[in-house]
Design a protein around this motif. Structure first.
Motif, PDB file in Angstrom:
ATOM      1  N   LEU A   1     -58.776 -90.582  34.192  1.00 22.56           N
ATOM      2  CA  LEU A   1     -57.949 -89.822  35.128  1.00 22.56           C
ATOM      3  C   LEU A   1     -56.713 -90.646  35.463  1.00 22.56           C
ATOM      4  O   LEU A   1     -56.789 -91.871  35.555  1.00 22.56           O
TER       5      LEU A   1
ATOM      6  N   LEU B   1     -59.310 -83.362  44.133  1.00 25.55           N
ATOM      7  CA  LEU B   1     -60.545 -83.459  43.339  1.00 25.55           C
ATOM      8  C   LEU B   1     -61.434 -82.307  43.774  1.00 25.55           C
ATOM      9  O   LEU B   1     -61.907 -82.280  44.911  1.00 25.55           O
TER      10      LEU B   1
ATOM     11  N   LYS C   1     -67.488 -86.483  43.282  1.00 25.12           N
ATOM     12  CA  LYS C   1     -66.215 -86.722  43.973  1.00 25.12           C
ATOM     13  C   LYS C   1     -66.275 -87.950  44.872  1.00 25.12           C
ATOM     14  O   LYS C   1     -65.421 -88.838  44.807  1.00 25.12           O
TER      15      LYS C   1
ATOM     16  N   LEU D   1     -66.579 -91.156  42.875  1.00 25.97           N
ATOM     17  CA  LEU D   1     -65.297 -91.545  42.285  1.00 25.97           C
ATOM     18  C   LEU D   1     -64.411 -92.212  43.335  1.00 25.97           C
ATOM     19  O   LEU D   1     -63.821 -93.275  43.093  1.00 25.97           O
TER      20      LEU D   1
ATOM     21  N   ASP E   1     -61.920 -88.003  51.799  1.00 18.32           N
ATOM     22  CA  ASP E   1     -63.099 -87.312  51.264  1.00 18.32           C
ATOM     23  C   ASP E   1     -63.407 -86.105  52.151  1.00 18.32           C
ATOM     24  O   ASP E   1     -63.949 -86.254  53.236  1.00 18.32           O
TER      25      ASP E   1
ATOM     26  N   VAL F   1     -55.178 -88.711  47.515  1.00 18.50           N
ATOM     27  CA  VAL F   1     -56.265 -88.205  46.688  1.00 18.50           C
ATOM     28  C   VAL F   1     -57.245 -87.545  47.647  1.00 18.50           C
ATOM     29  O   VAL F   1     -57.775 -88.195  48.551  1.00 18.50           O
TER      30      VAL F   1
ATOM     31  N   SER G   1     -60.531 -84.894  48.220  1.00 18.09           N
ATOM     32  CA  SER G   1     -61.620 -84.118  47.623  1.00 18.09           C
ATOM     33  C   SER G   1     -61.861 -82.891  48.480  1.00 18.09           C
ATOM     34  O   SER G   1     -61.620 -82.912  49.693  1.00 18.09           O
TER      35      SER G   1
ATOM     36  N   ALA H   1     -57.842 -81.875  39.677  1.00 18.84           N
ATOM     37  CA  ALA H   1     -58.837 -82.131  38.635  1.00 18.84           C
ATOM     38  C   ALA H   1     -60.094 -81.390  39.056  1.00 18.84           C
ATOM     39  O   ALA H   1     -60.562 -81.547  40.181  1.00 18.84           O
TER      40      ALA H   1
ATOM     41  N   MET I   1     -63.944 -81.134  38.729  1.00 20.17           N
ATOM     42  CA  MET I   1     -65.009 -82.064  38.323  1.00 20.17           C
ATOM     43  C   MET I   1     -66.346 -81.356  38.273  1.00 20.17           C
ATOM     44  O   MET I   1     -66.615 -80.450  39.060  1.00 20.17           O
TER      45      MET I   1
ATOM     46  N   VAL J   1     -64.406 -84.844  34.372  1.00 17.86           N
ATOM     47  CA  VAL J   1     -63.302 -83.940  34.683  1.00 17.86           C
ATOM     48  C   VAL J   1     -63.325 -82.842  33.631  1.00 17.86           C
ATOM     49  O   VAL J   1     -63.262 -83.127  32.437  1.00 17.86           O
TER      50      VAL J   1
ATOM     51  N   ARG K   1     -57.720 -80.206  34.161  1.00 19.70           N
ATOM     52  CA  ARG K   1     -56.737 -80.803  35.069  1.00 19.70           C
ATOM     53  C   ARG K   1     -55.392 -80.140  34.878  1.00 19.70           C
ATOM     54  O   ARG K   1     -55.128 -79.548  33.820  1.00 19.70           O
TER      55      ARG K   1
END
Ligand SMILES: Nc1ncnc2c1ncn2[C@@H]1O[C@H](COP(=O)(O)OP(=O)(O)OP(=O)(O)O)[C@@H](O)[C@H]1O
Ligand SMILES: [Mg+2]
Lengths: 252, 245
Positions: A31, A41, A49, A52, A164, A193, A195, A209, A211, A216, A219
């Motif tokens: 990624l 994500l 998620k 990651l 997150d 980033v 999720s 992306a 998942m 993945v 994307r």
């Protein structure tokens, strides 16, 4: 030191794998996240998620492959460059809102008193908790705790933020406010980033992306992913289901 | 390497406890209730005089160990450890911060318990009061570190609860609190030599019963300090970045 151009990716994951005992949570995942965008994500429960994100903030080490943030392997030396909002609220419940945010400001070495007080106030006002700043976290609702948790993650103004599921439990009005703020952050060159499960969040991201099972499966930008379904007027939800079914077909 | 953020962590711990009124009251009241009950159970004052130094050492160890161990564990279960581990603070910052933070409360507790034992329960003692306190401080330091160390092993509250009797009971029975170590079989005497409470009981008895000075109990002090240092270094190592879950 190699100079990093403005186009260098903020996050690079190269064939990283991670398993908890015998559960393969991340499976040879690769990624790249360009700098200064919001990156979503998306994926069902257990897609990997959180795992990651924990690899990216340095809480876990990949069993194979590599993970780099801002050109470096995540470690304590890179910790001040990132903000991390865990999926759990992760707050000191006896402490007040302001004590929590101030503690994390100190942890992230905002040592100048005035500067810190200012940052703490900004962060709390941003999540609209200034009126309740003296209340113990114990007395806040779930959504309010979520807001305080975000304030703790952004208080030190990091160039790279890992959130997150930041919008879980927020009311619609605040959700809009959050996304407006995320847009201002990316304009300043900060990389996010994020999720999420919801396609509403996904639509706000610059890139996504999808998942599943530690991989993945697709994307691209939200519109690219919608178009890939080949159906005009397809929603992101349709796109997500389309890619999941395509995976299932190729598996069998 | 210098734990510059330890102060931040210690301040937070102090704030947490101060805001929790009920815990604050219990920290003071519970040891006094326990001490009173034990005190009343001895019909003869002379027996109490003999056992009191050992009880003081045991209480200092027990309460400091529990308080630190449980709250360190909560850091993990409420998810804040996850945040700390992803932040620039070092493991040593965390361990030293905990030590300072809980030290204050353990100290307060010890001051009250020692004064209560001497004045309310009327235990007679030799030696200087300040030397008794210094010795108690060293026991507390060892106990706080032991609490941190054990809770880096325990993954949840249930596991922690299993460790408590393992730490507490052998020490009460093997370290000379109730009967002298010399009367036990050889292998148990050997075991007692690696338990910190043995040195706590020995030292405090020497001061309170024989009127010895801190210099005279230098060996016991050194062992306790050494124990505290070694165990805190091991604790900092067991507290791995990757072990936050
Ligand atoms: N601490 C852990 N120990 C063992 N297995 C774990 C642990 N955390 C996650 N897993 C497993 O790893 C896989 C991926 O979990 P992860 O939490 O990364 O998913 P997620 O995409 O964040 O899910 P959710 O949307 O529910 O938050 C799951 O199969 C999960 O059971
Ligand atoms: Mg998750």
């Amino acid at each position: 030191m190699v100079k990093r151009g403005p186009t260098a990716p903020a996050v690079e994951v190269d064939k990283a794998s991670f398993s908890y005992n015998n559960i393969k949570a991340i499976d040879e995942l690769s990624l790249q996240v360009p700098s200064g965008i919001s990156f979503g994500l998306l994926g069902p429960n257990g897609a990997g998620k959180t795992t990651l994100i924990r690899l990216l903030v340095g809480l876990l080490k990949p069993k194979s492959g590599s993970v780099r943030i801002l050109g470096k392997t995540p470690s304590r030396k890179t910790a001040h460059l990132i903000g991390y909002m865990p999926q759990l609220h992760s707050l000191y419940t006896e402490l007040s809102v302001i004590q929590n945010v101030d503690f994390f400001a100190r942890v992230y070495q905002l040592s100048d008193k005035h500067q810190r007080a200012q940052r703490v106030e900004e962060a709390i006002r941003l999540v609209d908790m200034w009126q309740r700043r003296k209340d113990s976290v114990l007395r806040l609702s779930g959504g309010m705790r979520q807001r305080v948790s975000l304030a703790c993650a952004i208080v030190h103004n990091p160039p790279l933020l890992f959130l997150d599921e930041p919008t879980v439990g927020l009311d619609p009005e605040l959700r809009v406010t959050f996304w407006e703020h995320f847009a201002t952050l990316t304009k300043q060159g900060i990389t996010l980033v994020i999720s999420s499960h919801t396609m509403d969040d996904a639509a706000h991201c610059d890139r996504l992306a999808f998942m599943r099972d530690g991989k993945v499966i697709a994307r691209g930008t939200p519109s690219e992913l919608q178009q890939a379904t080949g159906k005009p007027g397809a929603t992101l939800e349709d796109a997500f289901l389309y890619f999941i079914h395509r995976e299932d077909r190729s598996d069998s | 390497m210098i734990p510059s953020q330890a102060f931040t962590i210690a301040t937070r711990i102090i704030n947490q406890l101060i805001r929790d009124r009920r815990t604050m009251v219990l920290i003071v009241v519970v040891p006094l209730v326990v001490m009173t009950l034990i005190g009343l159970s001895f019909p003869e004052g002379t027996v109490l005089d003999y056992i009191a130094p050992a009880l003081l050492a045991t209480m200092a160890l027990f309460f400091s160990f529990l308080l630190t161990g449980i709250s360190f564990l909560r850091e993990r279960s409420q998810g804040t450890m996850e945040r700390l581990m992803a932040s620039p603070v070092s493991r040593l910052d965390i361990v030293v911060g905990y030590l300072f933070g809980f030290f204050i409360f353990a100290l307060l507790q010890t001051l009250i318990v020692v004064l209560f034992t001497i004045y309310a329960l009327d235990v007679t003692y030799q030696g200087d009061l300040w030397q008794i306190f210094i010795f108690q401080i060293v026991i507390i330091t060892a106990a706080v570190n032991l609490g941190i160390f054990i809770s880096t092993f325990a993954r949840n509250e249930f596991q922690m609860v299993q460790f408590i009797p393992l730490i507490i009971f052998p020490q009460i029975f093997l370290c000379g609190v109730i009967w002298p170590v010399e009367q036990m079989p050889n292998y148990l005497q050997w075991l007692s030599k690696i338990l910190p409470l043995t040195y706590g009981v020995d030292g405090l008895r020497d001061i309170m019963l024989a009127g010895k000075s801190l210099l005279d109990v230098g060996f016991e002090l050194a062992v306790l300090v050494g124990f505290a240092v070694v165990i805190s270094i091991i604790a900092a190592f067991t507290l791995r970045r990757g072990a936050a879950g």
